[in-house]
Design a protein around this motif. Sequence first.
Motif, short mmCIF file in Angstrom:
data_model
loop_
_atom_site.label_atom_id
_atom_site.label_comp_id
_atom_site.label_asym_id
_atom_site.label_seq_id
_atom_site.Cartn_x
_atom_site.Cartn_y
_atom_site.Cartn_z
N THR A 524 0.85 -1.20 0.00
CA THR A 524 0.00 0.00 0.00
C THR A 524 0.88 1.24 0.00
O THR A 524 1.81 1.36 0.81
CB THR A 524 -0.92 0.02 1.23
OG1 THR A 524 -1.75 -1.14 1.24
CG2 THR A 524 -1.80 1.26 1.24
N LEU A 548 -3.22 1.98 -4.08
CA LEU A 548 -2.65 3.30 -4.24
C LEU A 548 -3.68 4.33 -3.80
O LEU A 548 -4.81 4.35 -4.30
CB LEU A 548 -2.26 3.55 -5.70
CG LEU A 548 -1.71 4.93 -6.05
CD1 LEU A 548 -0.42 5.21 -5.28
CD2 LEU A 548 -1.50 5.07 -7.55
N GLU A 549 -3.29 5.18 -2.82
CA GLU A 549 -4.18 6.21 -2.29
C GLU A 549 -3.57 7.58 -2.55
O GLU A 549 -2.43 7.83 -2.17
CB GLU A 549 -4.40 6.01 -0.79
CG GLU A 549 -4.99 4.65 -0.43
CD GLU A 549 -5.13 4.45 1.07
OE1 GLU A 549 -4.82 5.41 1.81
OE2 GLU A 549 -5.57 3.38 1.50
N PHE A 559 -2.07 10.12 -14.60
CA PHE A 559 -1.01 9.19 -14.25
C PHE A 559 -0.01 9.09 -15.40
O PHE A 559 -0.40 9.14 -16.57
CB PHE A 559 -1.59 7.80 -13.98
CG PHE A 559 -2.37 7.72 -12.70
CD1 PHE A 559 -1.81 8.12 -11.51
CD2 PHE A 559 -3.66 7.24 -12.70
CE1 PHE A 559 -2.53 8.04 -10.33
CE2 PHE A 559 -4.38 7.16 -11.53
CZ PHE A 559 -3.81 7.56 -10.34
N LEU A 564 2.30 2.73 -14.00
CA LEU A 564 1.71 2.14 -12.82
C LEU A 564 1.90 0.63 -12.81
O LEU A 564 1.79 -0.02 -13.86
CB LEU A 564 0.21 2.46 -12.75
CG LEU A 564 -0.15 3.92 -12.46
CD1 LEU A 564 -1.65 4.08 -12.39
CD2 LEU A 564 0.49 4.38 -11.15
N ILE A 568 -1.70 -3.45 -9.24
CA ILE A 568 -2.66 -2.60 -8.53
C ILE A 568 -4.09 -3.06 -8.81
O ILE A 568 -4.48 -3.24 -9.97
CB ILE A 568 -2.49 -1.12 -8.93
CG1 ILE A 568 -1.19 -0.56 -8.35
CG2 ILE A 568 -3.66 -0.29 -8.44
CD1 ILE A 568 -0.96 0.89 -8.67
N THR A 570 -6.63 -1.57 -6.49
CA THR A 570 -7.44 -0.54 -5.85
C THR A 570 -6.73 0.79 -5.92
O THR A 570 -5.55 0.90 -5.55
CB THR A 570 -7.71 -0.89 -4.36
OG1 THR A 570 -8.37 -2.15 -4.28
CG2 THR A 570 -8.57 0.18 -3.70
N ILE A 571 -7.45 1.81 -6.41
CA ILE A 571 -6.94 3.18 -6.43
C ILE A 571 -7.98 4.06 -5.76
O ILE A 571 -9.15 4.09 -6.17
CB ILE A 571 -6.66 3.69 -7.86
CG1 ILE A 571 -5.59 2.83 -8.54
CG2 ILE A 571 -6.23 5.15 -7.83
CD1 ILE A 571 -5.30 3.23 -9.97
N ARG A 572 -7.57 4.78 -4.70
CA ARG A 572 -8.47 5.69 -4.00
C ARG A 572 -7.97 7.11 -4.21
O ARG A 572 -6.81 7.42 -3.95
CB ARG A 572 -8.53 5.37 -2.51
CG ARG A 572 -9.03 3.97 -2.20
CD ARG A 572 -9.23 3.80 -0.70
NE ARG A 572 -9.64 2.43 -0.38
CZ ARG A 572 -8.83 1.49 0.05
NH1 ARG A 572 -7.54 1.78 0.23
NH2 ARG A 572 -9.27 0.28 0.31
N ILE A 573 -8.88 7.99 -4.67
CA ILE A 573 -8.51 9.37 -4.98
C ILE A 573 -9.46 10.29 -4.23
O ILE A 573 -10.68 10.11 -4.27
CB ILE A 573 -8.60 9.65 -6.48
CG1 ILE A 573 -7.70 8.67 -7.25
CG2 ILE A 573 -8.21 11.09 -6.79
CD1 ILE A 573 -7.89 8.74 -8.75
N ILE A 581 -7.73 9.37 -15.32
CA ILE A 581 -7.16 8.03 -15.22
C ILE A 581 -7.10 7.39 -16.60
O ILE A 581 -8.10 7.38 -17.30
CB ILE A 581 -7.99 7.15 -14.27
CG1 ILE A 581 -8.02 7.81 -12.88
CG2 ILE A 581 -7.44 5.75 -14.19
CD1 ILE A 581 -8.84 7.08 -11.86
#
Length: 581
Positions: A524, A548-549, A559, A564, A568, A570-573, A581
């Motif tokens: 993470t 990735l947060e 990105f 990347l 991955i 999960t990506i939280r923005i 994205i």
Amino acid sequence: MALEVVGGAFLSASLQLLFDRMASKQVVDFVREKNVDDELLNKLKIKLSSINKVLDDAEKKQLADPAVRKWLNELKHTVYNTEDLVYEIHTEALRCEIEGEFCLRLDDNDSKVVSSNARHLSCMGYGRSIKNLEAPFENKLWRTLLRNGLESSDFEPMQTMQCLRVLRCIPISPLPDSIGNLKLLRYLDLSWSRIEAIPDTVCTLYNLQTLKLTSCHNFRCLPNSIGNLKNLRYLNLSLTAVKQLPETICNLPDLRTLSLSYCRSLSRLPNSMARLTNLRHIDIEGTYLEEMPPQMSALKFLEKLSYFIVGKDSGSSIEELEKLSNLRGSLGIRRLENIVNVEDVSVANALMDKKYLTRLSLEWDNDVDDSREAKKLLERLEPPINVEELAIANYGGTSFPDWVGRDLFCRLGKMELKNCQNCYLLPPLGQRPSRKQLCVEGFDMVERIGHEFYCGGSSSNSMTRPFKSLEFLKFSDMSSWEEWLLMEGEQEDGDFPKLRRLVLQNCPKLSAAYLPDYLPSLNTLRISGCKKLLASLQGDQLPTLEVLELSCCPEVESFPEGRLPSTIHTIRISRRDGLRI
């Protein structure tokens, strides 16, 4: 000399109580049912008998030698611990008895036949009134009642239950004076009730040993008559609205546990707390006390103290901690700025000798005028070698004493350094093989993290591999930090081989060129308020990254294409509306 006589007589009485309890039917039956060898119990009785003879001899001779008195005090502590152990066995035996044929449980719409042997009743459903339970309440020999939804009117049929020992009722409002008629009550649990106070008649329950008012959010004060409960051992007021405790609470000679956690309105403890000489646990976690009561060192058997506030007066100085040698678990020391003259403070071994402490936090509340004095003080606050977690907050020195970077703390797994705004260098933190979590926050003067962070003044040839067990690393609020230099020489599996979570937060000047080039175990990654970092992400640097947060990166609009990691999922923005994205 009379004190020695009284002490010996008191211990003899305590031992006699132990013998009586060990010979009780509950303890003996419990030992037999658990297949515990009777010889073990007999050996314990023989040992205690020997202690009793020694105490009798000491009482007759009226020994006044300081070393003997110290030994007798240690023996007294041992007897208390043994008493607690036997008390736990006795309690467990009673619990097993409750779960046997003597227990009756009634839920809503239950139609069980009440046995004449039943002594312990649980009716935890909300759908019926006690008035509708006439058959069970014809039994006047109940020992235990556990009941939800109990109202004031429900206490009338309870007046015949003169043998009741345990009462738990949730919720009740208000509590009637008639509860004082249950004279044999030992355990009273009113947790989660809507009551604002308890009547004075509760304080006429002279056999009461446990009183629980946990999470009674409207409860505001104890009556002054609380000091009449001479047998009270456990008092829990956690998560209540109490603002102060009456001084009469210090008249409870056998009180062992006082739990006040998260009493947000509580600002002070009674001034006579030093009279509670049998107190073992004071839980004040989550409270906002302004000061400590004087002479806390008198509580020689104290094992749990959530935190200690250093005062300017001698009665609450840090020297009061020296005699509390039995402290264990977690301890916080606050307002260290109140120590004006470090040279006059005899604290060189105040913490090192507390071998039972596992978590320690050292906190200053205000800015320190003299950074050199702050460092001298921190040098004297070296923790015991068995400490597992250490936090230092608002330290005003420009550098740390040597012990902060030593590898002698073999169990130190978590360290937090927060708001040390005068420090321009981080201490050497990489040589502790047990460390798994490291948090560094609020070092505004640090511009560069380099070799000193990994091994200090040691050469790379003589040191062990740094951070070989580190799993969590956080850097936050480092406004001047620009460079993160890695170890000299190539490491096959990177500088942080087991790092699983990395947090970089509010480090606006940190350049993308200085991130670790290989983190083989990272799961993470969280980046917040670090506008220069996102462009540096490379898939081959983070082969195991899954989460990735990102937040507060306004300059980032997309990105980097193809960079990347493919792992991955999960990506939280957050707080970035224009990110593509």
